[in-house]
Design a protein around this motif. Structure first.
Motif: not given
Ligand SMILES: [Zn+2]
Length: 122
Positions: A76-81, A99-104
């Motif tokens: 679970v990305c800490t930036a976009c959740g 890095y998160c592949r959804k929000c970078d």
């Molecule tokens: Zn993210």
């Protein structure tokens, strides 16, 4: 393996599908091509029946988590959740970051830059 203990992950399959919980430990694969497994808090709990011993004078039933396959969870990305796959890339300082592949968003350092490692030997 980009998942580290302490990460919040979302389980994607099985009984605990949809559960978000913390990774307690990462169990290294026994052979080079083996799958990495994770112990996730509260997921895949089983009862072990233990005989009484010096360490455990009572004996009885002990509830514990067994490892699950790392491919069944997303971090679970800490930036976009969102539950997202992770990538790895070289950061601005030459170290390796994931890095998160959804929000970078950057999600922590995997390896410090070569120069920093040389100084402290880590
Ligand atoms: Zn993210």
């Amino acid at each position: 393996m980009l998942i580290r203990s302490g990460d919040l992950v979302e389980v994607r399959s099985g009984n605990a599908r949809g559960t978000r919980a913390k990774v307690l430990s990462v169990v290294a694969a026994k052979d080079p091509e083996g799958a990495v497994r994770l112990v996730v808090e509260g997921v895949n709990r089983v009862y072990r029946h233990v005989r009484r011993s010096q360490k455990n004078p009572q004996g009885g039933r002990l509830s514990k988590e067994l490892p699950i396959d790392a491919s069944n969870v997303l971090v679970v990305c800490t930036a976009c959740g969102k539950a997202a796959r992770l990538g790895a890339r070289t950061g601005a300082d030459g170290g390796k970051v994931r890095y998160c592949r959804k929000c970078d968003a950057d999600l922590g350092v995997l390896r410090r830059p070569r120069a920093a490692r040389a100084k402290t030997g880590g």
